[in-house]
Design an enzyme around this catalytic site. Sequence first.
Site, PDB file in Angstrom:
ATOM      1  N   ASP A  72      -0.457  -3.242   8.318  1.00  0.00           N
ATOM      2  CA  ASP A  72      -0.825  -1.833   8.187  1.00  0.00           C
ATOM      3  C   ASP A  72       0.471  -1.017   8.215  1.00  0.00           C
ATOM      4  O   ASP A  72       1.477  -1.457   8.790  1.00  0.00           O
ATOM      5  CB  ASP A  72      -1.745  -1.448   9.352  1.00  0.00           C
ATOM      6  CG  ASP A  72      -1.998   0.036   9.402  1.00  0.00           C
ATOM      7  OD1 ASP A  72      -2.410   0.597   8.367  1.00  0.00           O
ATOM      8  OD2 ASP A  72      -1.760   0.656  10.459  1.00  0.00           O
ATOM      9  N   LEU A  73       0.452   0.163   7.629  1.00  0.00           N
ATOM     10  CA  LEU A  73       1.707   0.939   7.548  1.00  0.00           C
ATOM     11  C   LEU A  73       1.790   2.038   8.617  1.00  0.00           C
ATOM     12  O   LEU A  73       2.602   1.969   9.536  1.00  0.00           O
ATOM     13  CB  LEU A  73       1.855   1.553   6.154  1.00  0.00           C
ATOM     14  CG  LEU A  73       3.205   2.228   5.911  1.00  0.00           C
ATOM     15  CD1 LEU A  73       4.352   1.226   5.931  1.00  0.00           C
ATOM     16  CD2 LEU A  73       3.214   2.973   4.573  1.00  0.00           C
TER      17      LEU A  73
HETATM   18  C1  LAC Z   1      -2.875   2.926   6.999  1.00  0.00           C
HETATM   19  C2  LAC Z   1      -3.592   3.780   7.997  1.00  0.00           C
HETATM   20  C3  LAC Z   1      -4.450   3.000   8.902  1.00  0.00           C
HETATM   21  O1  LAC Z   1      -1.634   2.900   6.864  1.00  0.00           O
HETATM   22  O2  LAC Z   1      -2.808   4.608   8.669  1.00  0.00           O
HETATM   23  O3  LAC Z   1      -3.605   2.243   6.307  1.00  0.00           O
END
Ligand code: LAC
Length: 227
Positions: free
Chosen positions: A13-14
Amino acid sequence: MARVASTGAVFFDLFGTLLSLESLDDACDAVAPGRGAEIATRWRARQLEISWLRTIMDRWADFDVLTRDALDMTLRELGVDAPDLAGLERLAATYAKLPLRDGAADAVRRLRDAGRVTGVLSNGSQPTLDTAAARLGLPFDHVLSVDAVRRFKPAPEVYQLTVDATSLPAEAIGFVSANGWDAAGAAAFGLRVAWLRVSPATVLPPVGTDLPRIVASWDEVPAAFAS
Ligand code: LAC
């Protein structure tokens, strides 16, 4: 005994996981001195709520748009004089410049060196993700945006993107998120999840899914996908 597939790929996830959201506080403080943390916390909450609303309502707009909308909504709710459009855009663009969390780069490199396919799976728009990936300079094989399915996490179609990109079964794909609701969504889909619990006070939403594995720091992430 059933054979357990080994981990062939690991996705990250980012926002809030590879990238730290803490600098949003300072950026918001510049707009309303003394209220930065309050604004940033609500901004993030509204951003996610809008993403879930748009997904459930089937009213797509990309994450850049709803990040700006969430900021505008937050400032109005909190009675903060909104900057002009250019100022709002500048503040929202802080998202594209967030710093890496300590230990994140090392964990990604170690997994790649150990032969895992690596990638980002994020709500972010494809252009924003491509810019962020180029800036970070990390060895990612895939940079996957929800743009491809026009739904936001934790819709299962989003996690399916990792299966489509790698041609691996879900149980052979690792996923790391510090966002508990995202970790729960990925676990419900069937990915092999490590929830990076940066604060021990955080709890997972009770949504009836298998508990993801818990890791307390980035140092522990490579070992979570050693087999
Ligand atoms: C993302 C959200 C979870 O980067 O912040 O997918």
